[in-house]
Design a protein around this motif. Structure first.
Motif, PDB file in Angstrom:
ATOM      1  N   LEU A 290      51.807  41.299  54.228  1.00 53.29           N
ATOM      2  CA  LEU A 290      50.421  41.674  53.612  1.00 53.29           C
ATOM      3  C   LEU A 290      50.298  41.484  52.011  1.00 53.29           C
ATOM      4  CD1 LEU A 290      47.972  43.812  53.399  1.00 53.29           C
ATOM      5  CD2 LEU A 290      49.699  45.351  53.446  1.00 53.29           C
ATOM      6  N   VAL A 291      49.366  41.113  51.350  1.00 51.79           N
ATOM      7  CA  VAL A 291      49.310  40.834  50.154  1.00 51.79           C
ATOM      8  C   VAL A 291      48.019  42.172  49.629  1.00 51.79           C
ATOM      9  CG1 VAL A 291      48.789  39.389  47.955  1.00 51.79           C
ATOM     10  CG2 VAL A 291      50.028  38.730  49.923  1.00 51.79           C
ATOM     11  N   VAL A 292      48.254  42.831  48.665  1.00 55.66           N
ATOM     12  CA  VAL A 292      47.097  43.734  48.262  1.00 55.66           C
ATOM     13  C   VAL A 292      47.231  43.462  46.687  1.00 55.66           C
ATOM     14  CG1 VAL A 292      46.161  46.068  48.095  1.00 55.66           C
ATOM     15  CG2 VAL A 292      47.644  45.431  49.843  1.00 55.66           C
ATOM     16  N   ILE A 293      45.975  42.777  46.081  1.00 59.38           N
ATOM     17  CA  ILE A 293      45.813  42.439  44.879  1.00 59.38           C
ATOM     18  C   ILE A 293      44.875  43.712  43.987  1.00 59.38           C
ATOM     19  CG2 ILE A 293      44.763  40.840  43.362  1.00 59.38           C
ATOM     20  CD1 ILE A 293      45.643  38.786  45.348  1.00 59.38           C
ATOM     21  N   LYS A 294      45.581  44.142  43.064  1.00 56.64           N
ATOM     22  CA  LYS A 294      44.882  45.156  42.067  1.00 56.64           C
ATOM     23  C   LYS A 294      43.807  44.374  41.323  1.00 56.64           C
ATOM     24  CE  LYS A 294      49.064  46.003  41.134  1.00 56.64           C
ATOM     25  NZ  LYS A 294      50.234  46.673  40.675  1.00 56.64           N
ATOM     26  N   LEU A 295      42.656  45.050  41.168  1.00 54.28           N
ATOM     27  CA  LEU A 295      41.435  44.358  40.563  1.00 54.28           C
ATOM     28  C   LEU A 295      40.998  45.258  39.608  1.00 54.28           C
ATOM     29  CD1 LEU A 295      39.402  42.852  43.626  1.00 54.28           C
ATOM     30  CD2 LEU A 295      41.150  41.626  42.211  1.00 54.28           C
ATOM     31  N   GLY A 296      41.764  46.354  39.127  1.00 51.93           N
ATOM     32  CA  GLY A 296      41.263  47.087  37.999  1.00 51.93           C
ATOM     33  C   GLY A 296      40.213  48.079  38.581  1.00 51.93           C
ATOM     34  N   PRO A 297      39.221  48.411  37.618  1.00 55.56           N
ATOM     35  CA  PRO A 297      38.172  49.304  37.926  1.00 55.56           C
ATOM     36  C   PRO A 297      37.222  48.885  39.193  1.00 55.56           C
ATOM     37  CG  PRO A 297      38.118  48.673  35.621  1.00 55.56           C
ATOM     38  CD  PRO A 297      39.270  47.852  36.213  1.00 55.56           C
ATOM     39  N   GLU A 298      37.540  47.627  39.444  1.00 55.64           N
ATOM     40  CA  GLU A 298      36.629  46.996  40.487  1.00 55.64           C
ATOM     41  C   GLU A 298      37.082  47.189  42.051  1.00 55.64           C
ATOM     42  OE1 GLU A 298      36.483  44.686  37.556  1.00 55.64           O
ATOM     43  OE2 GLU A 298      34.914  45.912  37.506  1.00 55.64           O
ATOM     44  N   GLY A 299      38.701  47.713  41.967  1.00 54.53           N
ATOM     45  CA  GLY A 299      39.067  48.230  43.136  1.00 54.53           C
ATOM     46  C   GLY A 299      40.383  47.316  43.560  1.00 54.53           C
ATOM     47  N   ALA A 300      40.339  46.825  44.748  1.00 53.76           N
ATOM     48  CA  ALA A 300      41.294  45.764  45.370  1.00 53.76           C
ATOM     49  C   ALA A 300      41.065  44.830  46.268  1.00 53.76           C
ATOM     50  CB  ALA A 300      42.216  46.852  45.727  1.00 53.76           C
ATOM     51  N   TYR A 301      41.773  43.718  46.558  1.00 54.75           N
ATOM     52  CA  TYR A 301      41.518  42.846  47.562  1.00 54.75           C
ATOM     53  C   TYR A 301      42.859  42.825  48.379  1.00 54.75           C
ATOM     54  CZ  TYR A 301      41.451  38.338  50.071  1.00 54.75           C
ATOM     55  OH  TYR A 301      41.267  37.160  50.928  1.00 54.75           O
ATOM     56  N   TYR A 302      42.737  42.822  49.933  1.00 54.22           N
ATOM     57  CA  TYR A 302      43.632  42.799  50.690  1.00 54.22           C
ATOM     58  C   TYR A 302      43.573  41.546  51.688  1.00 54.22           C
ATOM     59  CZ  TYR A 302      40.772  45.226  54.030  1.00 54.22           C
ATOM     60  OH  TYR A 302      39.794  45.471  54.823  1.00 54.22           O
ATOM     61  N   LYS A 303      44.747  41.275  52.217  1.00 51.98           N
ATOM     62  CA  LYS A 303      44.972  39.888  53.280  1.00 51.98           C
ATOM     63  C   LYS A 303      46.106  40.162  53.842  1.00 51.98           C
ATOM     64  CE  LYS A 303      44.109  35.149  53.763  1.00 51.98           C
ATOM     65  NZ  LYS A 303      42.987  34.823  54.724  1.00 51.98           N
ATOM     66  N   SER A 304      45.939  39.956  55.221  1.00 55.15           N
ATOM     67  CA  SER A 304      47.066  39.860  56.148  1.00 55.15           C
ATOM     68  C   SER A 304      46.670  38.846  57.071  1.00 55.15           C
ATOM     69  CB  SER A 304      47.330  41.258  56.867  1.00 55.15           C
ATOM     70  OG  SER A 304      46.326  41.421  57.809  1.00 55.15           O
ATOM     71  N   SER A 305      47.680  38.537  58.057  1.00 53.99           N
ATOM     72  CA  SER A 305      47.429  37.344  58.987  1.00 53.99           C
ATOM     73  C   SER A 305      45.905  37.573  59.713  1.00 53.99           C
ATOM     74  CB  SER A 305      48.387  37.255  59.974  1.00 53.99           C
ATOM     75  OG  SER A 305      48.615  38.322  60.603  1.00 53.99           O
ATOM     76  N   ASP A 306      45.700  38.751  60.208  1.00 53.18           N
ATOM     77  CA  ASP A 306      44.294  39.149  60.800  1.00 53.18           C
ATOM     78  C   ASP A 306      43.350  39.846  60.105  1.00 53.18           C
ATOM     79  OD1 ASP A 306      46.059  41.144  60.939  1.00 53.18           O
ATOM     80  OD2 ASP A 306      45.706  41.755  63.022  1.00 53.18           O
ATOM     81  N   LEU A 307      43.482  40.364  58.799  1.00 51.59           N
ATOM     82  CA  LEU A 307      42.590  41.376  58.309  1.00 51.59           C
ATOM     83  C   LEU A 307      42.573  40.805  56.677  1.00 51.59           C
ATOM     84  CD1 LEU A 307      43.690  44.762  59.550  1.00 51.59           C
ATOM     85  CD2 LEU A 307      41.742  43.686  60.164  1.00 51.59           C
ATOM     86  N   GLU A 308      41.225  40.966  56.268  1.00 51.33           N
ATOM     87  CA  GLU A 308      41.026  40.816  54.825  1.00 51.33           C
ATOM     88  C   GLU A 308      39.580  41.466  54.295  1.00 51.33           C
ATOM     89  OE1 GLU A 308      39.920  36.973  52.799  1.00 51.33           O
ATOM     90  OE2 GLU A 308      39.748  36.140  54.924  1.00 51.33           O
ATOM     91  N   GLY A 309      39.782  41.691  52.987  1.00 48.07           N
ATOM     92  CA  GLY A 309      38.537  42.551  52.564  1.00 48.07           C
ATOM     93  C   GLY A 309      38.738  43.125  51.027  1.00 48.07           C
ATOM     94  N   TYR A 310      37.733  43.374  50.415  1.00 50.52           N
ATOM     95  CA  TYR A 310      37.510  44.139  49.365  1.00 50.52           C
ATOM     96  C   TYR A 310      37.394  45.477  49.596  1.00 50.52           C
ATOM     97  CZ  TYR A 310      37.363  39.770  46.569  1.00 50.52           C
ATOM     98  OH  TYR A 310      37.840  38.502  46.070  1.00 50.52           O
ATOM     99  N   VAL A 311      37.906  46.567  48.647  1.00 52.44           N
ATOM    100  CA  VAL A 311      37.744  47.719  48.954  1.00 52.44           C
ATOM    101  C   VAL A 311      37.431  48.169  47.281  1.00 52.44           C
ATOM    102  CG1 VAL A 311      38.958  50.014  49.299  1.00 52.44           C
ATOM    103  CG2 VAL A 311      39.549  48.101  50.421  1.00 52.44           C
ATOM    104  N   GLN A 312      36.375  48.818  47.177  1.00 56.26           N
ATOM    105  CA  GLN A 312      35.555  49.339  45.803  1.00 56.26           C
ATOM    106  C   GLN A 312      36.518  50.188  45.162  1.00 56.26           C
ATOM    107  OE1 GLN A 312      31.613  50.374  46.476  1.00 56.26           O
ATOM    108  NE2 GLN A 312      31.152  50.185  44.277  1.00 56.26           N
ATOM    109  N   GLY A 313      36.490  50.219  43.978  1.00 54.89           N
ATOM    110  CA  GLY A 313      37.306  51.187  43.027  1.00 54.89           C
ATOM    111  C   GLY A 313      36.668  52.525  42.967  1.00 54.89           C
ATOM    112  N   PHE A 314      37.155  53.632  42.237  1.00 53.03           N
ATOM    113  CA  PHE A 314      36.574  54.879  42.283  1.00 53.03           C
ATOM    114  C   PHE A 314      36.183  54.879  40.824  1.00 53.03           C
ATOM    115  CE2 PHE A 314      39.210  55.423  45.893  1.00 53.03           C
ATOM    116  CZ  PHE A 314      38.354  56.636  46.650  1.00 53.03           C
ATOM    117  N   LYS A 315      35.046  55.499  40.444  1.00 54.81           N
ATOM    118  CA  LYS A 315      34.413  55.568  39.132  1.00 54.81           C
ATOM    119  C   LYS A 315      35.585  56.710  38.446  1.00 54.81           C
ATOM    120  CE  LYS A 315      30.064  56.216  36.960  1.00 54.81           C
ATOM    121  NZ  LYS A 315      30.647  56.854  35.827  1.00 54.81           N
TER     122      LYS A 315
END
Length: 317
Positions: free
Chosen positions: A225-250
């Protein structure tokens, strides 16, 4: 060993003096003292969320060492595997106060007690008592002994069927050069399950630009599993079967960005250990990262479970 730990970590905790006023560090006259260090931040955050955490390090037989030992105990962190050195001191740092952006940090940690943590200090039964290991790249940067300890701990936990998380926590000033840093960190990454870099770190380490490419690079190295921090924008995650962006909190006001990445790691690790859906674990990481930037000390914003739930329910994106 009868004690069971949810998580074990190791590294260099330091006494931190952070400026109470803005301006160049050599002109600041008033400082507040706090505990600092990426691994101690993560240990604190997980303990506040009611996970049992053990912390392994060496401290000097000095007032800073005593201060750190008491601070860790006060957070409910297991300190039974911490040793004290008469020969080497406890590391410390001073940090400026800034209106915006990153504060200036000066370290006084060369030949510290923690940098002498080596294979002779590895207690197999203690590590075996934990279900999960959290490691940062800082330990490998501070000395060859600590790097050896890191590799051994990661391999030991993997062979024991435990999970390992790894935050590169790049500190270029501690490395002899950019290539050595990238090669060493990427080699360590092959020994972890969950890799948690920032986007800037991922770009430095791989030469790639997009979060999707960086994540794919590490999945190819065997990371699950790789989870990449994108600062205020939130984060991106990817595993062998799942991936997506998760919005940051204001965040209304950014007080201090130091410790935000550690807060993010706390959220992701605790979420995964509690078997939350991956997206929810990453969202928790975003929430704790947001709380962390709104407070001055590295650990001040790390929430209890109740504070975390209240923040997530109150905040709308």
């Amino acid at each position: 060993m009868s004690k069971h730990l949810d998580v074990v970590t190791f590294g260099e905790p330091m006494a931190m003096f952070y400026a109470n006023e803005e301006g160049p560090l050599d002109e600041v006259m008033s400082f507040s003292k706090a505990l600092a260090g990426a691994e101690s931040n993560v240990a604190t955050g997980l303990s506040r969320l009611e996970h049992t955490v053990g912390y392994v390090t060496k401290l000097g037989e000095d007032s800073f060492g005593s201060f750190i030992f008491k601070a860790l105990n006060k957070e409910g962190i297991d300190t039974s595997n911490i040793s004290f050195s008469r020969e080497f001191p406890t590391g410390m740092l001073i940090k400026s106060k800034v209106a915006s952006g990153d504060p200036k940090v000066e370290y006084f940690r060369r030949h510290s007690a923690a940098s002498k943590l080596g294979l002779a200090d590895f207690d197999a039964s203690y590590f075996a008592s934990a279900g999960h290991l959290h490691v940062t790249g800082i330990s490998s940067a501070i000395s060859p002994e600590c790097h050896e300890f890191s590799v051994h701990a990661m391999e030991f936990m993997k062979q024991s069927g435990k999970t390992v998380s790894f935050d590169p926590n790049l500190r270029p000033a501690l490395w002899p050069g950019a290539k050595t840093m990238a090669d060493t960190i990427n080699n360590l990454a092959t020994r972890c399950d969950w890799f948690i870099p920032g986007l800037g770190e991922g770009r430095i380490l791989t030469g790639l630009t997009a979060p999707e490419e960086i994540a794919a690079y590490y999945l190819n190295l065997g990371v699950s599993l790789v989870v990449i921090k994108l600062g205020p924008e939130g984060a991106y995650y990817k595993s062998s079967d799942l991936e997506g962006y998760v919005q940051g909190f204001k965040v209304d006001q950014v007080v201090d960005t130091v410790g935000a990445g550690d807060g993010f790691a706390v959220g992701v690790i605790s979420g995964l250990l509690e078997k939350l859906p991956l997206k929810e674990a990453v969202r928790r990481g975003n929430a704790i990262g947001a709380l962390a930037v709104m407070s001055p000390g590295d650990r001040d914003g790390l929430p209890t479970r109740e504070q975390l739930e209240r923040f997530i329910s109150q905040v709308t994106h």
